[in-house]
Design a protein around this motif. Structure first.
Motif, PDB file in Angstrom:
ATOM      1  N   GLY A 130       0.823  -1.206   0.000  1.00  0.00           N
ATOM      2  CA  GLY A 130       0.000   0.000   0.000  1.00  0.00           C
ATOM      3  C   GLY A 130       0.853   1.249   0.000  1.00  0.00           C
ATOM      4  N   ALA A 173      -2.417   5.225   5.235  1.00  0.00           N
ATOM      5  CA  ALA A 173      -2.046   4.293   6.313  1.00  0.00           C
ATOM      6  C   ALA A 173      -0.601   3.829   6.135  1.00  0.00           C
ATOM      7  N   ASN A 224       3.079  -1.478  -4.174  1.00  0.00           N
ATOM      8  CA  ASN A 224       1.745  -0.923  -4.403  1.00  0.00           C
ATOM      9  C   ASN A 224       1.240  -1.275  -5.790  1.00  0.00           C
ATOM     10  N   ARG A 225      -0.108  -1.411  -5.885  1.00  0.00           N
ATOM     11  CA  ARG A 225      -0.752  -1.700  -7.179  1.00  0.00           C
ATOM     12  C   ARG A 225      -0.282  -0.693  -8.220  1.00  0.00           C
ATOM     13  N   THR A 226      -0.355   0.589  -7.858  1.00  0.00           N
ATOM     14  CA  THR A 226       0.218   1.634  -8.709  1.00  0.00           C
ATOM     15  C   THR A 226       1.659   1.821  -8.237  1.00  0.00           C
ATOM     16  N   LYS A 280       3.405   5.129  -7.248  1.00  0.00           N
ATOM     17  CA  LYS A 280       3.080   5.781  -5.963  1.00  0.00           C
ATOM     18  C   LYS A 280       3.995   5.277  -4.850  1.00  0.00           C
ATOM     19  N   TYR A 319       3.906  -5.330  -7.449  1.00  0.00           N
ATOM     20  CA  TYR A 319       3.831  -6.697  -6.920  1.00  0.00           C
ATOM     21  C   TYR A 319       4.757  -7.648  -7.679  1.00  0.00           C
ATOM     22  N   ALA A 368      -6.383  -0.900   0.910  1.00  0.00           N
ATOM     23  CA  ALA A 368      -7.825  -0.958   1.155  1.00  0.00           C
ATOM     24  C   ALA A 368      -8.425  -2.199   0.489  1.00  0.00           C
ATOM     25  N   ALA A 369      -7.569  -3.116  -0.003  1.00  0.00           N
ATOM     26  CA  ALA A 369      -8.072  -4.293  -0.719  1.00  0.00           C
ATOM     27  C   ALA A 369      -9.022  -5.132   0.138  1.00  0.00           C
ATOM     28  N   PRO A 416      -4.422  -8.715  -2.760  1.00  0.00           N
ATOM     29  CA  PRO A 416      -3.392  -8.205  -3.670  1.00  0.00           C
ATOM     30  C   PRO A 416      -2.624  -9.388  -4.280  1.00  0.00           C
ATOM     31  N   MET A 465      -4.100  -4.451   8.465  1.00  0.00           N
ATOM     32  CA  MET A 465      -4.555  -3.288   9.252  1.00  0.00           C
ATOM     33  C   MET A 465      -6.065  -3.279   9.433  1.00  0.00           C
ATOM     34  N   MET A 466      -6.760  -3.969   8.553  1.00  0.00           N
ATOM     35  CA  MET A 466      -8.207  -4.044   8.720  1.00  0.00           C
ATOM     36  C   MET A 466      -8.536  -4.960   9.903  1.00  0.00           C
ATOM     37  N   GLY A 505      -5.842  -5.634  12.596  1.00  0.00           N
ATOM     38  CA  GLY A 505      -5.453  -4.292  13.016  1.00  0.00           C
ATOM     39  C   GLY A 505      -6.155  -3.752  14.254  1.00  0.00           C
ATOM     40  N   MET A 520      -3.667  -2.292  16.658  1.00  0.00           N
ATOM     41  CA  MET A 520      -3.161  -1.002  16.167  1.00  0.00           C
ATOM     42  C   MET A 520      -4.159   0.111  16.490  1.00  0.00           C
ATOM     43  N   LEU A 521      -5.442  -0.199  16.281  1.00  0.00           N
ATOM     44  CA  LEU A 521      -6.481   0.799  16.555  1.00  0.00           C
ATOM     45  C   LEU A 521      -6.444   1.238  18.027  1.00  0.00           C
TER      46      LEU A 521
END
Ligand code: NDP
Length: 289
Positions: free
Chosen positions: A127, A131, A151-153, A156, A196, A211-212, A219, A235-236, A257, A260-261
């Motif tokens: 990612g 985050a 990252n997918r992109t 970035k 990837y 956010a996947a 991913p 993280m989710m 996650g 972490m929260l």
């Protein structure tokens, strides 16, 4: 008057932060209130200003306002500068202090609750959004042998580690990392990035900061990615994710996650109140439903 705090987001009804801070307040004997406030998508700054005018002492900020919170802060902590995003606001006589406790929240969960030693380890961070950006500096400060950001992109992710775009603190942590690792197997500690298809070798820690999982997607990770005893961290929280299911099938240890929260909330509570709450009982409380 009772000190008031809040979390701003859109949506916000799902937020566990009021429950977490109420538990911290009860545990530490602090008198305060903490509410969830739905800010209009085009009215974040006005909502924060209104809360402050009514006597609010501080606030947490969540999706999608962390960059706007960064912009409205008139002072920033180093970790907020490094993250380019703010999740904790403190209102005082000098204005608005912006901080970011997401990264320290992750590191405290990994090192404290999950007992993971990060020094000398190979870390894969998936990612390149808010985050991911927030955790790069705190992870580097733990002196891993490598932090590879994917990252997918891909552009970035590469942007995130490009020397020209890195805040001074990133460079310092990266330099400190290279300066302090002894020669030997830890030599050549690196901060690198790609897509990837660029993933190679095995990692001790793989963090999903994409956010996947929100969309139920996995991913495109290669098989054989996890080193012996590796930890997969999503993280989710709140439900099993395709990433954790994949990691489990590859023999990795898994964590979500939620820790972490709670840890990022504890760091914010400490900033505001000067008292460090115990997090384990609150994590257990939330896990119990
Ligand atoms: P952003 O929208 O800023 O970033 C999203 C990232 O996910 C981008 O890198 C994007 O890649 C990538 N992505 C989205 N969909 C996919 C997909 N299908 N496959 C691969 N990559 C994908 O989100 P945030 O960084 O703010 O949040 C990311 C996650 O972290 C969320 O699930 C959030 O809930 C969680 N989180 C948890 C916290 C906690 O305390 N536990 C704290 C903060 C966040 P691209 O650039 O190519 O679009």
């Amino acid at each position: 008057m009772t000190d008031r705090y809040a979390v701003f987001g859109n949506p916000i009804a799902h937020s566990k932060s009021p429950r977490i801070h109420a538990a911290f307040a009860e545990q530490t004997g602090q008198t305060l209130t903490y509410e969830a406030i739905l800010a209009p998508l085009d009215g974040f700054a006005a909502a924060v200003a209104g809360f402050r005018d009514e006597g609010g002492r501080g606030a947490n900020v969540t999706v999608p306002f962390k960059e706007q919170a960064f912009a409205l802060s008139n002072r920033l902590s180093e970790r907020a500068q490094a993250a380019g995003a703010v999740n904790t606001l403190t209102f005082d006589a000098e204005g608005v202090l912006g901080d970011n406790t997401d990264g320290i929240g992750l590191v405290n969960d990994l090192a404290g609750n999950l007992g993971l030693e990060l020094a000398g380890k190979r870390i894969l961070l998936m990612g390149a959004g808010g985050a991911a950006r927030g955790v790069v500096l705190p992870l580097l400060e733990k002196a891993p042998s490598e932090l590879f950001i994917v990252n997918r992109t891909a552009a970035k992710a590469r942007e995130l580690v490009a020397p020209a775009s890195l805040p001074a603190s990133f460079n310092r942590a990266g330099k400190a990392l290279k300066d302090t690792v002894p020669s030997g197997h830890n030599a050549g500690a690196t901060l690198a990035a790609g897509g990837y298809a660029d993933i190679s070798g095995r990692f001790d820690l793989v963090i999903n900061a994409t956010a996947a999982s929100l969309a139920g997607d996995l991913p495109p990770l290669p098989s054989g990615l996890f080193a012996d005893g590796a930890l997969a961290y999503d993280m989710m929280y709140g439900k099993d994710t395709p990433f954790l299911a994949f990691a489990r099938s590859e023999g990795a240890r898994c964590a979500d996650g939620l820790g972490m929260l709670v840890e990022q909330a504890a760091a914010a509570f400490f900033l505001w109140r000067g008292v460090r709450p115990a997090t384990a009982p609150v994590i257990a409380l939330l896990r119990a439903g």
